[in-house]
Design a protein around this motif. Structure first.
Motif, PDB file in Angstrom:
ATOM      1  N   MET A   1       2.181   1.862  -3.385  1.00  0.00           N
ATOM      2  CA  MET A   1       1.140   2.379  -4.279  1.00  0.00           C
ATOM      3  C   MET A   1       0.962   3.882  -4.090  1.00  0.00           C
ATOM      4  SD  MET A   1      -1.601  -0.768  -3.911  1.00  0.00           S
ATOM      5  CE  MET A   1      -2.914  -0.031  -4.877  1.00  0.00           C
TER       6      MET A   1
ATOM      7  N   ALA B   1       0.827  -1.205   0.000  1.00  0.00           N
ATOM      8  CA  ALA B   1       0.000   0.000   0.000  1.00  0.00           C
ATOM      9  C   ALA B   1       0.867   1.263   0.000  1.00  0.00           C
ATOM     10  CB  ALA B   1      -0.924  -0.008   1.218  1.00  0.00           C
TER      11      ALA B   1
ATOM     12  N   VAL C   1      -6.671   3.234  -1.532  1.00  0.00           N
ATOM     13  CA  VAL C   1      -5.931   2.188  -2.239  1.00  0.00           C
ATOM     14  C   VAL C   1      -6.739   0.891  -2.187  1.00  0.00           C
ATOM     15  CG1 VAL C   1      -3.608   3.125  -1.943  1.00  0.00           C
ATOM     16  CG2 VAL C   1      -4.597   1.742  -0.131  1.00  0.00           C
TER      17      VAL C   1
END
Length: 775
Positions: free
Chosen positions: A331, A328, A345
């Motif tokens: 990202m 995460a 996310v």
């Protein structure tokens, strides 16, 4: 200079202006209590000494009388009762309290906790149908149900009497249940912030007709683990609950203590960081029933087996969280620029049970509200959790876009949700828009509320014990943060990964250690003798019977520029670390083009305009001091690195005094001539000079026309004019070189820092003084 990562909010006021209604307490305790809205002695006594006498009558809750009457009818008629719980620590402790209370009242009962992965959060029709088919006519929800409108209607259709006990945020419409017991729907109930287990405890009291102290060891778990405000009744339940769980003989509690190696009295941190996470771990990875079985177990051997299993699940949970959090974070970081105002996310394959923890990590790292979703492509849905910053109310803002969700519920700072996959992008855009409309840049910076500034000499064991009178700490009653300004005697890296900092602060009367977890990257940015401003929690570290005062550091700041002394160092690449996003430059006075750590090099003459940088590397020395002082007047730097060295030192050579010049001239007058080539070494050896001094004196006399020099033969001018040595440019240059080396190279750290203080940012200081004087 080191910028603090968080915003420091100094909350204390002038003590002379504070209230006078708190006799019998020290000034510090008085200040801490007033910060918490306590200004009279009666309120102070209740806060500092919470007791069961301060709890409210459970019958003041709306719906309680009706619900208790229905349960008693069920008991008398031997109707089975199903307790429908939730899968977190508050939910399992609520379920345990309710089941145990019902059994003590003589009820036939069992419990049901939905599976997070197959059923999701809260009551569902399939579970209610199963309960009806199994013969249940009464269902009592704990820690859930306030948003179950359709499920309540379905229960009514089945002929099931649904009693909802909950504490989550109330939505626009209430379920059509037999009874709703919820502090926020009870106008006559004085306290509205109970945890789910607190509401269940109130129900147990009303059902059994007495104060049920045997449940306090369970009540404290949900109250602290669910992060409800620890004030009012929650503070009382947490305080007396900690005493109860510390002395508990419940097999489940004893087994948890054993598997966690917990000895002595428990505190709020034990619950929040050890007990709570393990009970939460069960429902995060599978069906949460074993957690309830553990708390209700009456057999020690069985309890130990379950506790060991739960501990293993928690270890697995930690690994899963670390893996998802890493993905995460990547990202979020992969997007161009900074993180968006609201982070959303989503990915297929993530475990929905741990996404709340992952969201919390993202909030801490990026200072943004965060929603983390697991995608189920077969169902076409995404399910997950959200956590927020103080300034962004998740519940209120998500309710503004309620149509985007299939299911939604939660609090201001935490929520759970399910939505169609195609709604994810729209949700992100909507929440980003709401954040842009409602939040300022300052809202994205975490705030540290500081109680007061303390002097090192004033920190004592007695003072820390005084602070601990306010425990248990938690939401609504945070552990006090203190500001301390001092120069550490020692700063070093600790931990297996060398990612933590340890400070030793010392004065004539006091010594205190500072521990800054996860701040190891600041180590190369803290100069020796730097005066640190720190904010942290005061505490005591007890080891082998010795008590050492310590401060758990939350944030660090260095408010003035810093000098890093690497003069003559051959390991500059290792010593100098350029932080990301900081602007470092190197200055050369001698035409060098390379600097440590690939820092861009500029020639001193290129700086004709004022410049502001984070780091200024001085990689060599100028020929004239004025060149450096001129540069420093035009550069504003947070950090200065003295990383130059000398090829040949004037300072280490013998510097001739006026007596040396006088003697040498007298010698020339007596002798008439002196052969510099042949006699310089002989003279130097005889007088204890070195050859360079003889040559220097000779060259100065020649420049001043005191002597003639031809092929190394020195003779005295017949009628020399009177001149001072300072009239020799060679003498002045060598004197300046000597002074520069002594000031910039051979000085102590403190002497060098003091010199830079005179010249660094001179223009900027002057401007600030003019502004102040003008005002």
């Amino acid at each position: 200079m080191i910028q603090s990562k968080m915003k420091w909010n100094f909350t204390y006021s002038d003590p002379q202006k504070s209230g006078e209604g708190l006799p019998g307490v020290t000034p510090l305790t008085k200040q801490l209590l007033e910060k918490r809205g306590i200004f009279d002695s009666e309120s102070a006594e209740q806060f500092l000494n919470p007791s069961v006498d301060q709890l409210h009558d459970p019958m003041l809750m709306e719906g309680m009388e009706q619900a208790i009457a229905r349960v008693k009818r069920a008991i008398n008629a031997e109707e089975p009762i199903l307790v429908f719980g939730d899968y977190d620590a508050d939910g399992v402790s609520s379920t345990s309290v309710m089941v145990e209370a019902l059994k003590k009242a003589g009820a036939i009962c069992d419990f049901y906790i939905p599976n997070r992965f197959t059923e999701g959060y809260g009551p569902n029709k399939e579970a209610f149908q199963f309960a009806f088919d199994s013969g249940y006519t009464v269902i009592i929800t704990v820690d859930t149900g306030i948003a179950a409108m359709e499920e309540a209607d379905f229960a009514k259709e089945l002929g099931i009497d649904l009693i909802i006990t909950d504490h989550h945020e109330v939505q626009e419409v209430l379920p059509d249940a037999h009874s709703i017991i919820h502090p926020k729907t009870s106008a006559d109930y004085p306290f509205q912030e109970l945890a789910g287990v607190g509401v269940a405890f109130k129900f147990a009291q009303a059902l059994l007709g007495r104060f049920s102290e045997e449940f306090l060891d369970l009540v404290v778990i949900g109250t602290i683990a669910d992060l409800v405000p620890l004030k009012g009744e929650n503070r009382i339940l947490a305080s007396i609950g900690l005493q109860a769980i510390s002395q508990s003989k419940r097999p489940g509690i004893l087994a948890l203590r054993k598997v966690c190696s917990l000895e002595g009295d428990m505190n709020e941190e034990t619950i929040g960081f050890t007990i709570g996470p393990r009970l939460n771990a069960v429902g995060r990875l599978q069906d949460a029933s074993p957690a309830v079985d553990l708390l209700l177990s009456e057999d020690m051997e069985e309890a130990e087996q379950i506790a060991t299993f739960i501990n293993q699940l928690n270890q697995e949970r930690q690994k899963i969280v670390a893996s998802i959090a890493k993905e995460a974070e990547e990202m979020v970081s992969s997007t161009e620029g900074e993180a968006e105002n609201v982070i959303v996310v989503a990915k297929e394959g993530w475990n929905p049970g741990v996404l709340g923890i992952v969201a919390s990590k993202l909030v801490r790292q990026f200072d943004r509200p965060a929603i983390v979703l697991a995608i189920d492509s077969e169902k076409g849905e995404a399910k997950g959790s959200a956590r927020s910053i103080d300034a962004f109310d998740l519940f209120t803002n998500c309710m503004e876009v309620r149509d985007r969700f299939i299911h939604f519920g939660g609090h201001a700072q935490a929520a759970g949700m399910t939505l169609a996959i195609e709604q994810i992008e729209g949700l992100r855009e909507d929440l980003i828009q709401l954040a842009e409309e409602k939040l300022s840049d300052d809202d994205y910076q975490q705030v540290l509320d500081i109680e007061t500034t303390v002097e090192l000499e004033d920190i004592s064991l007695k003072q820390i014990e005084e602070v601990n009178q306010l425990r248990p700490f938690g939401m609504g009653n945070p552990k006090p943060l203190f500001h301390l300004k001092h120069t550490p005697k020692e700063v070093r890296l600790i931990g297996s990964k060398k990612n933590h900092l340890k400070f030793q602060f010392q004065s004539n009367k006091s010594r205190i250690d500072g521990i800054a977890f996860g701040m190891g990257e600041l180590y190369p940015q803290i100069a020796p003798h730097a005066s640190l401003d720190i904010v942290g929690e005061l505490g005591v570290n007890e080891w082998n019977g010795r008590k050492n005062l310590q401060v758990m550091v939350k944030d660090i700041s260095v408010k003035e520029w810093q000098l890093f002394d690497y003069r003559g160092s051959k390991h500059l690449e290792k010593n100098i670390l350029v932080p990301p996003k900081e602007n470092y430059i190197a200055i050369s006075f001698q035409g060098r083009t390379e600097a440590p750590c690939n820092v861009p090099v500029y020639q001193a003459g290129e700086f004709l305009q004022d410049t502001t940088v984070d780091g200024l590397l001085l990689i060599d020395l100028p020929d004239h001091m004025s060149v450096l002082t001129d540069l420093l007047s035009r550069v504003e730097a947070r950090k200065v690195f003295a990383c130059y060295h000398l090829q040949e030192s004037t300072f280490l050579k013998t510097w001739p005094s006026r007596d040396h010049f006088k003697w040498f001239y007298g010698m020339l007058l007596k002798r008439g001539s002196f052969n510099l080539h042949k006699e310089a070494d002989l003279l130097a050896n005889r007088k204890g000079w070195d050859r360079s001094m003889v040559e220097f004196i000779s060259e100065v006399f020649f420049e001043l026309d005191f002597v003639k020099m031809e092929d190394g033969i020195i003779t005295v001018e017949s009628e020399p004019s009177q001149k001072d040595l300072q009239e020799s440019s060679l003498y002045r240059e060598r004197e300046e070189q000597l002074q520069m080396e002594q000031t910039l190279y051979y000085s102590t750290y403190k002497e060098l820092k003091k010199w830079f203080d005179q010249y660094l940012n001179q223009r900027f200081k002057h401007v600030k003084e003019e502004v102040v004087n003008g005002l």
